[in-house]
Design a protein around this motif. Structure first.
Motif, PDB file in Angstrom:
ATOM      1  N   SER A 239     -69.909  70.961  48.157  1.00  0.00           N
ATOM      2  CA  SER A 239     -70.125  71.351  49.557  1.00  0.00           C
ATOM      3  C   SER A 239     -71.470  72.033  49.787  1.00  0.00           C
ATOM      4  O   SER A 239     -71.971  72.022  50.915  1.00  0.00           O
ATOM      5  N   ASP A 240     -72.055  72.627  48.771  1.00  0.00           N
ATOM      6  CA  ASP A 240     -73.322  73.350  48.946  1.00  0.00           C
ATOM      7  C   ASP A 240     -74.421  72.428  49.449  1.00  0.00           C
ATOM      8  O   ASP A 240     -75.252  72.810  50.280  1.00  0.00           O
ATOM      9  N   PHE A 241     -74.440  71.204  48.942  1.00  0.00           N
ATOM     10  CA  PHE A 241     -75.482  70.267  49.342  1.00  0.00           C
ATOM     11  C   PHE A 241     -75.406  69.963  50.840  1.00  0.00           C
ATOM     12  O   PHE A 241     -76.434  69.849  51.524  1.00  0.00           O
ATOM     13  N   LEU A 242     -74.203  69.847  51.364  1.00  0.00           N
ATOM     14  CA  LEU A 242     -74.031  69.570  52.793  1.00  0.00           C
ATOM     15  C   LEU A 242     -74.499  70.744  53.642  1.00  0.00           C
ATOM     16  O   LEU A 242     -75.115  70.556  54.700  1.00  0.00           O
ATOM     17  N   LEU A 243     -74.215  71.963  53.194  1.00  0.00           N
ATOM     18  CA  LEU A 243     -74.631  73.149  53.951  1.00  0.00           C
ATOM     19  C   LEU A 243     -76.147  73.249  54.024  1.00  0.00           C
ATOM     20  O   LEU A 243     -76.710  73.502  55.096  1.00  0.00           O
ATOM     21  N   GLU A 244     -76.820  73.054  52.887  1.00  0.00           N
ATOM     22  CA  GLU A 244     -78.283  73.155  52.891  1.00  0.00           C
ATOM     23  C   GLU A 244     -78.895  72.068  53.775  1.00  0.00           C
ATOM     24  O   GLU A 244     -79.873  72.318  54.485  1.00  0.00           O
ATOM     25  N   SER A 245     -78.325  70.878  53.760  1.00  0.00           N
ATOM     26  CA  SER A 245     -78.840  69.798  54.606  1.00  0.00           C
ATOM     27  C   SER A 245     -78.648  70.117  56.084  1.00  0.00           C
ATOM     28  O   SER A 245     -79.541  69.871  56.912  1.00  0.00           O
ATOM     29  N   ALA A 246     -77.495  70.686  56.435  1.00  0.00           N
ATOM     30  CA  ALA A 246     -77.244  71.047  57.836  1.00  0.00           C
ATOM     31  C   ALA A 246     -78.228  72.114  58.311  1.00  0.00           C
ATOM     32  O   ALA A 246     -78.716  72.066  59.445  1.00  0.00           O
ATOM     33  N   LYS A 247     -78.525  73.079  57.460  1.00  0.00           N
ATOM     34  CA  LYS A 247     -79.483  74.125  57.842  1.00  0.00           C
ATOM     35  C   LYS A 247     -80.879  73.546  58.042  1.00  0.00           C
ATOM     36  O   LYS A 247     -81.609  73.945  58.956  1.00  0.00           O
ATOM     37  N   ASP A 259     -74.962  69.478  63.931  1.00  0.00           N
ATOM     38  CA  ASP A 259     -73.586  69.837  64.271  1.00  0.00           C
ATOM     39  C   ASP A 259     -72.590  68.906  63.590  1.00  0.00           C
ATOM     40  O   ASP A 259     -71.548  69.348  63.087  1.00  0.00           O
ATOM     41  N   SER A 260     -72.893  67.621  63.556  1.00  0.00           N
ATOM     42  CA  SER A 260     -71.991  66.665  62.901  1.00  0.00           C
ATOM     43  C   SER A 260     -71.897  66.939  61.411  1.00  0.00           C
ATOM     44  O   SER A 260     -70.799  66.933  60.832  1.00  0.00           O
ATOM     45  N   LEU A 261     -73.048  67.203  60.784  1.00  0.00           N
ATOM     46  CA  LEU A 261     -73.047  67.478  59.350  1.00  0.00           C
ATOM     47  C   LEU A 261     -72.369  68.802  59.051  1.00  0.00           C
ATOM     48  O   LEU A 261     -71.705  68.958  58.010  1.00  0.00           O
ATOM     49  N   PHE A 262     -72.492  69.763  59.968  1.00  0.00           N
ATOM     50  CA  PHE A 262     -71.826  71.043  59.762  1.00  0.00           C
ATOM     51  C   PHE A 262     -70.307  70.889  59.800  1.00  0.00           C
ATOM     52  O   PHE A 262     -69.591  71.535  59.025  1.00  0.00           O
ATOM     53  N   VAL A 263     -69.800  70.057  60.694  1.00  0.00           N
ATOM     54  CA  VAL A 263     -68.359  69.822  60.754  1.00  0.00           C
ATOM     55  C   VAL A 263     -67.870  69.203  59.446  1.00  0.00           C
ATOM     56  O   VAL A 263     -66.821  69.587  58.902  1.00  0.00           O
ATOM     57  N   ILE A 264     -68.651  68.245  58.913  1.00  0.00           N
ATOM     58  CA  ILE A 264     -68.288  67.627  57.632  1.00  0.00           C
ATOM     59  C   ILE A 264     -68.305  68.678  56.527  1.00  0.00           C
ATOM     60  O   ILE A 264     -67.395  68.741  55.684  1.00  0.00           O
ATOM     61  N   PHE A 265     -69.347  69.520  56.517  1.00  0.00           N
ATOM     62  CA  PHE A 265     -69.423  70.581  55.508  1.00  0.00           C
ATOM     63  C   PHE A 265     -68.231  71.526  55.605  1.00  0.00           C
ATOM     64  O   PHE A 265     -67.628  71.904  54.595  1.00  0.00           O
ATOM     65  N   ALA A 266     -67.875  71.916  56.838  1.00  0.00           N
ATOM     66  CA  ALA A 266     -66.755  72.853  57.019  1.00  0.00           C
ATOM     67  C   ALA A 266     -65.465  72.271  56.462  1.00  0.00           C
ATOM     68  O   ALA A 266     -64.698  72.964  55.784  1.00  0.00           O
ATOM     69  N   LEU A 267     -65.227  70.989  56.719  1.00  0.00           N
ATOM     70  CA  LEU A 267     -64.021  70.353  56.205  1.00  0.00           C
ATOM     71  C   LEU A 267     -64.024  70.312  54.684  1.00  0.00           C
ATOM     72  O   LEU A 267     -63.023  70.641  54.033  1.00  0.00           O
ATOM     73  N   VAL A 268     -65.176  69.908  54.096  1.00  0.00           N
ATOM     74  CA  VAL A 268     -65.266  69.825  52.633  1.00  0.00           C
ATOM     75  C   VAL A 268     -65.123  71.215  52.017  1.00  0.00           C
ATOM     76  O   VAL A 268     -64.422  71.397  51.009  1.00  0.00           O
ATOM     77  N   PHE A 269     -65.782  72.218  52.604  1.00  0.00           N
ATOM     78  CA  PHE A 269     -65.711  73.579  52.069  1.00  0.00           C
ATOM     79  C   PHE A 269     -64.284  74.103  52.097  1.00  0.00           C
ATOM     80  O   PHE A 269     -63.786  74.638  51.106  1.00  0.00           O
ATOM     81  N   LEU A 270     -63.629  73.975  53.236  1.00  0.00           N
ATOM     82  CA  LEU A 270     -62.282  74.522  53.367  1.00  0.00           C
ATOM     83  C   LEU A 270     -61.295  73.817  52.436  1.00  0.00           C
ATOM     84  O   LEU A 270     -60.401  74.456  51.875  1.00  0.00           O
ATOM     85  N   VAL A 271     -61.480  72.515  52.256  1.00  0.00           N
ATOM     86  CA  VAL A 271     -60.569  71.777  51.376  1.00  0.00           C
ATOM     87  C   VAL A 271     -60.823  72.120  49.913  1.00  0.00           C
ATOM     88  O   VAL A 271     -59.888  72.409  49.146  1.00  0.00           O
TER      89      VAL A 271
END
Length: 399
Positions: A239-247, A259-271
């Motif tokens: 999930s870290d890679f998705l967060l850095e890309s969203a930022k 925003d779309s990538l952040f939603v994907i990151f949030a789902l991956v992080f929480l799971v």
């Protein structure tokens, strides 16, 4: 020194299950590599190599890339050169108290409002720019590495019991050995750079996370918890890679994609952090491992570090859920919940207050307010008098 370490640190009962001895886990060259503490000495030069690579990468790749993607820095008013205020700012405090403002005003011959304005501009001047944040995110993104795909090919990825079968005499593949060395070297470099990076609201949590991760990687390597350790690192890297890309996209102004990538990151992080890690990895280290050996000090220490990481994950999940709620109700992600502390307050102050405010202008504004209040009061009195006259005129008719 070696005798002291053997006597106090490398005691068998600390590192091995009951009944196991160091000679029981020795391997021949054809049996594979066994992790040894001296292997971790390579992590320190690797940490400095990562820092040097980050420095070169930031200037040769990250900065030009930020310009190509359209990252823009806000134009901030630079504070005037006043030596006494500059000395106080660097040696005493960035936010002086009211008594200190009065004292500085007398020393410099300036009004209190000008002193406060100078300190506000000076704080904003030190705040990191969007380009700096973008470059830092680019460098941190190196954490996602090509070794992760090797974990999918291991038998313990599909079966938890394979993490402990034959423990502690488990050979370590060359790729997993270097996976550990590179990962620990990277986190050591993060810990060395955390004081000069952009400081966010979770600065203390970041330091605790880096220290716990370094201890976790180092101890799990020395105690040969490598198999389950690779699963822990895989869960974190996913999930870290998705967060850095969203930022990165956020600072570049690509709002919809961010925003779309952040939603994907949030789902991956929480799971991964709230379901997979406690439901599979922690369950394996706490429960499944006891089917193969009894608890020993290393077992308790390793699981304690994992629980510390899990507590940090819950804290960050809370911040992420706050951002998700804002996204759902406001339609966009307004800001990073981990943003630098002064970014909001100082920006608002800078927009609302003029640069050259003084006591005279305040007196003028106060006089205008008083005149408006007086006219409003007069209108109220006139209305009351008018109403009273109307009532008096109606009284005789009523009689």
């Amino acid at each position: 020194m070696e005798a002291l370490l053997n006597e106090w640190l490398w005691q068998e009962e600390y590192w091995l299950p009951a009944g196991m001895h160091w000679q029981d886990i020795r391997m021949k060259e054809d049996e594979g590599r066994f992790p040894l503490p001296r292997d971790l000495i390579y992590t320190l030069p690797l940490a400095f190599a990562f820092i040097a690579l980050r420095y070169v990468f930031e200037r040769l790749i990250a900065i030009p890339l930020s310009k190509c993607l359209g990252v823009k820095d806000r134009i901030r008013i630079r504070a005037a050169s006043i030596p006494k205020l500059e000395t106080f700012y660097k040696q005493n405090s960035r936010q002086p108290s009211q008594s200190e403002v009065v004292s500085l005003g007398k020393q410099c011959g300036l009004s209190q409002r000008k002193i406060q304005t100078w300190f506000r501009h000076r704080r904003n001047q030190d705040r990191p720019s969007n380009t700096k944040k973008f470059c830092e995110i680019q460098c941190v993104g190196i954490e996602w590495n090509a070794y992760d795909y090797l974990i999918f090919q291991t038998p313990w990825f599909w079966d938890d019991s394979e993490c402990w079968r034959g423990y502690p005499k488990q050979p370590v593949a060359e790729a997993h050995h270097w996976y550990y060395i590179l990962e620990m070297g990277f986190y050591v470099s993060l810990l060395l750079c955390v004081s000069v990076d952009v400081k966010r609201k979770d600065f203390k949590e970041q330091v605790i996370h880096h220290i716990a991760t370094i201890f976790l990687i180092g101890f799990s390597y020395c105690a040969n918890f490598v198999r389950v350790g690779t699963l822990v690192m895989l869960v974190h890297d996913s999930s870290d890679f998705l967060l850095e890309s969203a930022k990165m996209l956020h600072y570049a102004g690509w709002t919809r994609t961010c925003d779309s990538l952040f939603v994907i990151f949030a789902l991956v992080f929480l799971v991964t952090r709230l379901v997979v890690l406690p439901g599979r990895v922690l369950y394996s280290t706490l429960v499944v491992s006891l089917e193969f050996f009894g608890p020993f000090p290393g077992y308790y220490f390793f699981n304690t570090l994992l629980l510390v990481l899990q507590a940090l994950h819950i804290f960050w999940a809370y911040l992420i859920l706050r951002m998700v709620c804002k996204f759902v109700f406001l339609g966009k992600v307004e800001r990073d919940e981990r943003s630098d502390e002064e970014s909001e307050v100082d920006d608002e102050e800078e927009e609302e207050e003029p640069e050259e405010g003084d006591e005279c202008s305040w007196e003028q504004r106060k006089g205008a307010i008083n005149s408006k209040l007086a006219s409003l009061a007069n209108n109220c009195v006139l209305n009351n008098l008018t109403n009273q006259r109307n009532i008096n005129s109606r009284l005789p008719k009523a009689r």
